[in-house]
Design a protein around this motif. Structure first.
Motif, PDB file in Angstrom:
ATOM      1  N   ALA A 130      -8.937  -1.824  -4.901  1.00 20.15           N
ATOM      2  CA  ALA A 130      -8.473  -1.423  -3.653  1.00 20.15           C
ATOM      3  C   ALA A 130      -9.354  -0.670  -2.691  1.00 20.15           C
ATOM      4  CB  ALA A 130      -7.074  -0.574  -3.871  1.00 20.15           C
TER       5      ALA A 130
ATOM      6  N   THR B 205      -8.215   1.917   3.113  1.00 17.31           N
ATOM      7  CA  THR B 205      -7.011   1.313   3.307  1.00 17.31           C
ATOM      8  C   THR B 205      -5.982   2.052   2.462  1.00 17.31           C
ATOM      9  OG1 THR B 205      -7.991  -0.803   3.498  1.00 17.31           O
ATOM     10  CG2 THR B 205      -5.441  -0.786   2.773  1.00 17.31           C
TER      11      THR B 205
ATOM     12  N   ARG C  38      -2.776   4.170   4.241  1.00 18.80           N
ATOM     13  CA  ARG C  38      -1.337   3.753   3.617  1.00 18.80           C
ATOM     14  C   ARG C  38      -0.632   5.199   3.104  1.00 18.80           C
ATOM     15  NH1 ARG C  38      -2.578   0.031   0.158  1.00 18.80           N
ATOM     16  NH2 ARG C  38      -2.093  -1.631   1.763  1.00 18.80           N
TER      17      ARG C  38
ATOM     18  N   GLU D  22      -0.206  -3.980  -0.564  1.00 15.79           N
ATOM     19  CA  GLU D  22      -1.471  -4.855   0.129  1.00 15.79           C
ATOM     20  C   GLU D  22      -0.939  -6.595   0.344  1.00 15.79           C
ATOM     21  OE1 GLU D  22      -4.961  -5.272   2.591  1.00 15.79           O
ATOM     22  OE2 GLU D  22      -3.604  -3.460   1.656  1.00 15.79           O
TER      23      GLU D  22
ATOM     24  N   TYR E  67       2.146  -6.931   2.470  1.00 17.15           N
ATOM     25  CA  TYR E  67       1.737  -6.839   3.957  1.00 17.15           C
ATOM     26  C   TYR E  67       1.248  -8.365   4.327  1.00 17.15           C
ATOM     27  CZ  TYR E  67      -0.877  -5.501   8.069  1.00 17.15           C
ATOM     28  OH  TYR E  67      -1.455  -5.574   9.229  1.00 17.15           O
ATOM     29  N   TRP E  68       0.230  -8.786   3.622  1.00 12.84           N
ATOM     30  CA  TRP E  68      -0.331 -10.057   4.254  1.00 12.84           C
ATOM     31  C   TRP E  68       0.443 -11.150   3.933  1.00 12.84           C
ATOM     32  CZ3 TRP E  68      -3.908  -9.442   7.357  1.00 12.84           C
ATOM     33  CH2 TRP E  68      -4.859  -8.238   7.175  1.00 12.84           C
TER      34      TRP E  68
ATOM     35  N   TYR F  47      -6.468 -10.481   1.406  1.00 14.89           N
ATOM     36  CA  TYR F  47      -6.588  -9.423   0.305  1.00 14.89           C
ATOM     37  C   TYR F  47      -8.112  -9.087   0.093  1.00 14.89           C
ATOM     38  CZ  TYR F  47      -5.957  -6.366  -3.786  1.00 14.89           C
ATOM     39  OH  TYR F  47      -6.086  -5.624  -4.700  1.00 14.89           O
TER      40      TYR F  47
ATOM     41  N   ASN G 269      -0.329  -0.346  -5.146  1.00 14.58           N
ATOM     42  CA  ASN G 269      -1.075  -0.426  -3.853  1.00 14.58           C
ATOM     43  C   ASN G 269      -1.451  -1.814  -3.684  1.00 14.58           C
ATOM     44  OD1 ASN G 269      -2.365   1.894  -2.079  1.00 14.58           O
ATOM     45  ND2 ASN G 269      -1.884   2.690  -3.828  1.00 14.58           N
TER      46      ASN G 269
END
Length: 165
Positions: free
Chosen positions: A77, A81, A85, A116, A119-120, A135, A112
């Motif tokens: 990660a 970001t 977050r 991620e 979200y995408w 990603y 996490n």
């Protein structure tokens, strides 16, 4: 101070790039890690994506620190970001705290990675090649590197589906 020293030691002893990973030569520990990842990702339908990303990014936890890109943990990660977050101030204390948490807390790192991907997934309306590209490359998902990454994730997933994990 101890946290900084520990992080520095980790950075020096960790290889910053995951080596080639032979899925046919999984150890029992690696199989157990994959099973744990699979369980955590099932609720969101992300098991295979998470397993493939963990293989690609850290060789299932062998390489947990990338000092060049500031990526940490099983799924590598990106620290900025994660801090965004978590809605905390980007300072040395929080960078160290969350880097350590990504390295040492499986559930936090997995949450996490799930956040991620989700979200995408919403941004790209379930177009998985773009989800995996993002990603890796964020909004530069059409870059050659991000597209190549996406193809590698798809390939790893195909291999994972051939074995009983």
């Amino acid at each position: 101070m101890k946290l900084k020293v520990f992080l520095l030691i980790l950075m020096f002893i960790s290889n910053i790039f995951a080596a080639d990973f032979d899925i046919k030569k999984l150890t029992q520990d690696e199989i157990e890690t994959l099973k744990e990842i699979k369980r955590e990702g099932q609720e969101h339908g992300l098991s295979y994506s998470l397993m493939a990303i963990a293989i690609k990014e850290s060789s299932l936890g062998k390489y947990l620190v990338n000092v060049d890109t500031k990526d940490y943990g099983l799924y590598q990660a990106h620290l900025k970001t994660v801090i965004d977050r978590e809605n905390v101030k980007d300072n040395s204390w929080n960078r160290n705290k969350f880097a350590m948490k990504l390295i040492s807390d499986f559930k936090f790192a997995t949450k996490n990675a799930i956040d991620e991907l989700v979200y995408w997934q919403k941004i790209h309306k379930n177009d998985w090649s773009k989800v995996w590209s993002s990603y890796n490359g964020g909004w530069k998902y059409n870059s050659k590197a991000a597209r190549d990454y996406s193809q590698e994730i798809a390939s790893i997933i195909r291999e994972l589906k051939k074995i009983d994990v």
